[in-house]
Design a protein around this motif. Structure first.
Motif, PDB file in Angstrom:
ATOM      1  N   ASP A  28       0.825  -1.208   0.000  1.00 11.40           N
ATOM      2  CA  ASP A  28       0.000   0.000   0.000  1.00 11.40           C
ATOM      3  C   ASP A  28       0.861   1.260   0.000  1.00 11.40           C
ATOM      4  O   ASP A  28       0.567   2.225  -0.702  1.00 11.40           O
ATOM      5  CB  ASP A  28      -0.942   0.016   1.199  1.00 11.40           C
ATOM      6  CG  ASP A  28      -2.029  -1.043   1.101  1.00 11.40           C
ATOM      7  OD1 ASP A  28      -2.225  -1.585  -0.007  1.00 11.40           O
ATOM      8  OD2 ASP A  28      -2.658  -1.320   2.140  1.00 11.40           O
ATOM      9  N   MET A  29       1.924   1.264   0.784  1.00 12.02           N
ATOM     10  CA  MET A  29       2.818   2.431   0.828  1.00 12.02           C
ATOM     11  C   MET A  29       3.485   2.640  -0.533  1.00 12.02           C
ATOM     12  O   MET A  29       3.654   3.774  -0.971  1.00 12.02           O
ATOM     13  CB  MET A  29       3.882   2.254   1.908  1.00 12.02           C
ATOM     14  CG  MET A  29       3.342   2.356   3.319  1.00 12.02           C
ATOM     15  SD  MET A  29       2.608   3.973   3.670  1.00 12.02           S
ATOM     16  CE  MET A  29       4.054   5.002   3.607  1.00 12.02           C
ATOM     17  N   ARG A  33       3.175   6.030  -2.761  1.00 11.07           N
ATOM     18  CA  ARG A  33       4.352   6.752  -3.249  1.00 11.07           C
ATOM     19  C   ARG A  33       4.287   6.940  -4.766  1.00 11.07           C
ATOM     20  O   ARG A  33       4.628   8.010  -5.287  1.00 11.07           O
ATOM     21  CB  ARG A  33       5.624   6.017  -2.857  1.00 11.07           C
ATOM     22  CG  ARG A  33       5.986   6.182  -1.413  1.00 11.07           C
ATOM     23  CD  ARG A  33       7.363   5.585  -1.100  1.00 11.07           C
ATOM     24  NE  ARG A  33       7.624   5.684   0.314  1.00 11.07           N
ATOM     25  CZ  ARG A  33       7.829   4.655   1.123  1.00 11.07           C
ATOM     26  NH1 ARG A  33       7.826   3.432   0.633  1.00 11.07           N
ATOM     27  NH2 ARG A  33       8.052   4.832   2.398  1.00 11.07           N
ATOM     28  N   ASN A  34       3.870   5.903  -5.472  1.00  9.48           N
ATOM     29  CA  ASN A  34       3.738   6.022  -6.932  1.00  9.48           C
ATOM     30  C   ASN A  34       2.703   7.075  -7.312  1.00  9.48           C
ATOM     31  O   ASN A  34       2.923   7.868  -8.229  1.00  9.48           O
ATOM     32  CB  ASN A  34       3.366   4.671  -7.548  1.00  9.48           C
ATOM     33  CG  ASN A  34       4.527   3.715  -7.572  1.00  9.48           C
ATOM     34  OD1 ASN A  34       5.674   4.113  -7.460  1.00  9.48           O
ATOM     35  ND2 ASN A  34       4.226   2.430  -7.705  1.00  9.48           N
ATOM     36  N   GLN A  35       1.590   7.089  -6.618  1.00  7.90           N
ATOM     37  CA  GLN A  35       0.564   8.082  -6.913  1.00  7.90           C
ATOM     38  C   GLN A  35       1.068   9.491  -6.608  1.00  7.90           C
ATOM     39  O   GLN A  35       0.809  10.425  -7.375  1.00  7.90           O
ATOM     40  CB  GLN A  35      -0.699   7.794  -6.099  1.00  7.90           C
ATOM     41  CG  GLN A  35      -1.453   6.572  -6.577  1.00  7.90           C
ATOM     42  CD  GLN A  35      -2.651   6.249  -5.702  1.00  7.90           C
ATOM     43  OE1 GLN A  35      -2.838   6.848  -4.646  1.00  7.90           O
ATOM     44  NE2 GLN A  35      -3.450   5.283  -6.133  1.00  7.90           N
ATOM     45  N   LEU A  36       1.786   9.664  -5.509  1.00  9.29           N
ATOM     46  CA  LEU A  36       2.339  10.983  -5.186  1.00  9.29           C
ATOM     47  C   LEU A  36       3.349  11.438  -6.228  1.00  9.29           C
ATOM     48  O   LEU A  36       3.386  12.608  -6.606  1.00  9.29           O
ATOM     49  CB  LEU A  36       2.980  10.967  -3.797  1.00  9.29           C
ATOM     50  CG  LEU A  36       2.024  10.946  -2.620  1.00  9.29           C
ATOM     51  CD1 LEU A  36       2.802  10.773  -1.318  1.00  9.29           C
ATOM     52  CD2 LEU A  36       1.193  12.203  -2.566  1.00  9.29           C
ATOM     53  N   THR A  37       4.165  10.517  -6.689  1.00  7.86           N
ATOM     54  CA  THR A  37       5.143  10.857  -7.724  1.00  7.86           C
ATOM     55  C   THR A  37       4.434  11.263  -9.007  1.00  7.86           C
ATOM     56  O   THR A  37       4.826  12.240  -9.660  1.00  7.86           O
ATOM     57  CB  THR A  37       6.071   9.663  -7.998  1.00  7.86           C
ATOM     58  OG1 THR A  37       6.716   9.286  -6.783  1.00  7.86           O
ATOM     59  CG2 THR A  37       7.122  10.005  -9.029  1.00  7.86           C
TER      60      THR A  37
END
Length: 122
Positions: A28-29, A33-37
């Protein structure tokens, strides 16, 4: 079952559940992180002629952007200091209770009761 076997079984089951929970949390983390990037890359591309960090820090309301990070840090601290120990204590008490109940189980008495019920109903 002997007491060490019961304790070992409880530890094995709890370890497997914790390992699975940790793997899901890690997955999930990674997704977050991928979505934030991706969002950061889209935001950087939407500001013409300058870097997004310069645009955000020069903005008069830049201090508002620090607030979510502070809230996230507070939430992380709360989870680590309050929730996890509470869940751990509850989990441990349940595992110990289950191990104790299994250890005190009288198989012969249960077999007799099962046979009585079987004879009565069948």
């Amino acid at each position: 079952m002997s007491r060490p076997t019961t304790i070992f079984a409880g530890l094995l089951v709890s370890g497997a559940i914790l390992y699975h929970f940790r793997a899901e949390l890690s997955s999930d983390m990674h997704q977050v992180r991928n979505q934030l990037t991706d969002v950061q890359n889209r935001l950087t591309g939407s500001v013409p002629g300058s870097k997004i960090s310069n645009a955000l820090t020069s903005h008069p309301t830049a201090s508002i952007l620090d607030k979510p990070k502070e809230l996230l840090d507070e939430s992380t601290t709360y989870i680590q200091s309050r929730i996890l120990p509470s869940v751990k204590d509850t989990w441990n008490s349940h595992v110990i209770g289950l191990a104790t109940n299994i250890n005190e189980l009288d198989a012969e008495k249960i077999q007799k009761k099962v046979k009585e019920v079987k004879d009565k109903w069948l």
